[in-house]
Structures are given as C-alpha cells and as structure tokens.
Design a protein around this motif. Sequence first.
Motif, short mmCIF file in Angstrom:
data_model
loop_
_atom_site.label_atom_id
_atom_site.label_comp_id
_atom_site.label_asym_id
_atom_site.label_seq_id
_atom_site.Cartn_x
_atom_site.Cartn_y
_atom_site.Cartn_z
N LEU A 1 0.83 -1.21 0.00
CA LEU A 1 0.00 0.00 0.00
C LEU A 1 0.86 1.25 0.00
CD1 LEU A 1 -2.92 -0.88 2.42
CD2 LEU A 1 -3.11 -0.22 0.02
N GLN A 2 1.78 1.29 0.95
CA GLN A 2 2.73 2.39 1.05
C GLN A 2 4.09 1.78 1.38
OE1 GLN A 2 1.96 5.46 0.38
NE2 GLN A 2 -0.26 5.43 0.53
N GLN A 3 5.12 2.60 1.36
CA GLN A 3 6.44 2.10 1.76
C GLN A 3 6.65 2.44 3.23
OE1 GLN A 3 9.66 3.79 2.40
NE2 GLN A 3 10.50 1.76 2.72
N THR A 4 5.88 1.75 4.08
CA THR A 4 6.04 1.96 5.52
C THR A 4 6.35 0.61 6.17
OG1 THR A 4 3.71 1.56 6.02
CG2 THR A 4 4.34 3.82 5.44
N PRO A 5 6.91 0.63 7.35
CA PRO A 5 7.34 -0.63 7.97
C PRO A 5 6.22 -1.64 8.20
CG PRO A 5 8.34 1.23 9.07
CD PRO A 5 7.32 1.80 8.14
N THR A 6 5.00 -1.14 8.41
CA THR A 6 3.94 -2.08 8.76
C THR A 6 3.11 -2.53 7.56
OG1 THR A 6 2.53 -0.20 9.28
CG2 THR A 6 3.73 -1.23 11.11
N ASP A 7 3.41 -1.98 6.39
CA ASP A 7 2.66 -2.40 5.20
C ASP A 7 3.27 -3.67 4.62
OD1 ASP A 7 1.98 0.97 4.17
OD2 ASP A 7 0.61 -0.51 5.00
N THR A 8 2.46 -4.70 4.54
CA THR A 8 2.93 -5.97 4.02
C THR A 8 3.27 -5.85 2.55
OG1 THR A 8 1.58 -7.21 5.60
CG2 THR A 8 2.29 -8.38 3.62
N GLN A 9 4.39 -6.45 2.17
CA GLN A 9 4.75 -6.53 0.77
C GLN A 9 4.19 -7.83 0.20
OE1 GLN A 9 8.86 -5.80 -0.25
NE2 GLN A 9 9.08 -4.20 1.30
N TYR A 10 3.53 -7.71 -0.93
CA TYR A 10 2.96 -8.87 -1.62
C TYR A 10 3.83 -9.16 -2.84
CZ TYR A 10 -1.09 -8.11 1.33
OH TYR A 10 -1.92 -7.96 2.42
N PHE A 11 4.32 -10.38 -2.88
CA PHE A 11 5.27 -10.75 -3.92
C PHE A 11 4.58 -11.43 -5.10
CE2 PHE A 11 9.65 -10.21 -2.32
CZ PHE A 11 9.36 -9.74 -1.06
N GLY A 12 5.11 -11.17 -6.28
CA GLY A 12 4.72 -11.92 -7.46
C GLY A 12 5.42 -13.27 -7.49
N PRO A 13 5.10 -14.10 -8.47
CA PRO A 13 5.69 -15.44 -8.54
C PRO A 13 7.12 -15.46 -9.04
CG PRO A 13 4.25 -15.07 -10.40
CD PRO A 13 4.10 -13.88 -9.52
N GLY A 14 7.58 -14.33 -9.56
CA GLY A 14 8.97 -14.26 -10.01
C GLY A 14 9.15 -14.60 -11.48
N THR A 15 10.26 -14.10 -12.01
CA THR A 15 10.71 -14.46 -13.36
C THR A 15 12.07 -15.12 -13.23
OG1 THR A 15 9.55 -12.63 -14.48
CG2 THR A 15 11.45 -13.61 -15.62
N ARG A 16 12.16 -16.35 -13.70
CA ARG A 16 13.45 -17.04 -13.66
C ARG A 16 14.20 -16.73 -14.95
NH1 ARG A 16 15.82 -20.89 -10.71
NH2 ARG A 16 13.91 -21.20 -9.50
N LEU A 17 15.29 -16.02 -14.81
CA LEU A 17 16.09 -15.60 -15.96
C LEU A 17 17.35 -16.44 -16.06
CD1 LEU A 17 16.82 -13.63 -18.28
CD2 LEU A 17 17.91 -12.17 -16.55
N THR A 18 17.58 -16.99 -17.23
CA THR A 18 18.80 -17.72 -17.52
C THR A 18 19.48 -17.07 -18.71
OG1 THR A 18 17.82 -19.80 -16.75
CG2 THR A 18 19.81 -19.96 -18.11
N VAL A 19 20.71 -16.64 -18.50
CA VAL A 19 21.49 -16.02 -19.58
C VAL A 19 22.62 -16.97 -19.93
CG1 VAL A 19 22.79 -14.01 -20.32
CG2 VAL A 19 20.94 -13.74 -18.66
N LEU A 20 22.59 -17.44 -21.17
CA LEU A 20 23.58 -18.43 -21.61
C LEU A 20 24.85 -17.79 -22.15
CD1 LEU A 20 21.06 -20.80 -23.40
CD2 LEU A 20 21.96 -20.99 -21.08
#
Lengths: 113, 115
Positions: free
Chosen positions: B96-115
Amino acid sequence: KQEVTQIPAALSVPEGENLVLNCSFTDSAIYNLQWFRQDPGKGLTSLLLIQSSQREQTSGRLNASLDKSSGRSTLYIAASQPGDSATYLCAAFMNSGYSTLTFGKGTMLLVSP
Amino acid sequence: DAGVIQSPRHEVTEMGQEVTLRCKPISGHNSLFWYRQTMMRGLELLIYFNNNVPIDDSGMPEDRFSAKMPNASFSTLKIQPSEPRDSAVYFCASSLQQTPTDTQYFGPGTRLTVL
C-alpha cells in the motif's frame, strides 16, 4: 550495513516434531522483524510481523519471538506437518529514513510424513 | 484481486541480448519493489518506487540495469546487455505504502537464464 543471518540453512524433521528456526541481525536499530514463507517456484508470503516494541507474535501453530538487544529472532513451529515444507526467510526493517527490508538467505525446511 | 503479476515466468536468452521483465502491482498499491534472488546472495532489493517515482536504486548492480514505472499499474526492469551472471529469479512486490507495517505482496517471479 544491516546483515541478517539464518541458521540452519536446511532442516529435515519428521512430521509432528516441534522446531525452531533462528534469525540474527547485526544492527539492533530495527523497526520490525518479519518472517516469510517461500514455496518452490513461487514468491514470498508474509507470515508474521513483530514490531520492535513487541516480544512475540503468534499465528496458529507459528510463534515468532524477538530479542532486539541480542539481535535475534526465532520462529517456532509446533506439531510440524508435511505442508510446512518450504523455505522460511526473516527480514529486518531498519528504523531510519527511507528504509526497506533486509533479508536473510532462508532456512529450507523439509517435514517428512 | 489477482495479486502481483509478473511476466514472463521464465526467460532464457543469450549473453548480450536485451531482457525486459514486466510487473503489474496490486491495484491501489502505491509502492513497488524489484528484488533479485540467487543462491549466493539471497534476496536483494534492486530498486523501489513510491507513487511511480524511483526512490532508491542503490541496489541496481550497474548501468546495464534500468527500471521504469510509467504508471501505477505497470513497471519494467530491463537488462541491456545481459550477462550470464545476471541469471537469477527476479521478483516484483507491491505494498500500500512504503512503511514498515505495510505488508509486501510478492509476485511469482521471473526465472532468468542467460547463456
């Protein structure tokens, strides 16, 4: 610079056992301490948040404690279940200006049936 | 709400190519964070935005990395040119905001592989 350490890096226990995960931080000037769960291939989910003025927080079978003076937090899991298998990360939110979370590397927990 | 959405979920590319990772935060959230996770270094904050404005990019490893947030519902993280050491899982999170008590909700992520 804040450093967060988690020991052990991995833990394997049989179902039903009570267990403790440890987290330590170098700078005690934290605003709060948070515990997250990460399942394989997924993002993090917040489990518990302990304010710096608090000593512990409980949610179901989970209990997190905080000792700021010694720079330690523990996550206690009662009566572990196979569904608890995941990586558990702790993160400290510093008490200064624009601040963000500093994460430990996590403890990978495997609960076997 | 669908939660934080990231695309693509997996990306395999060759060294020197440009890579663009995308993130859609939860509607109504005003803070957005980009993290990188590796076995060696764990989860590291790269950059975060408040109300679409970059606040702290001190975690961005080098000039090859850039991030933008053109509006409240979209952000990109670009790597140009990519290198094998950029291989990692990149997470986007919002709160919601960048405050200590605001929970961060994470996405599932992007797995990057650089060959």
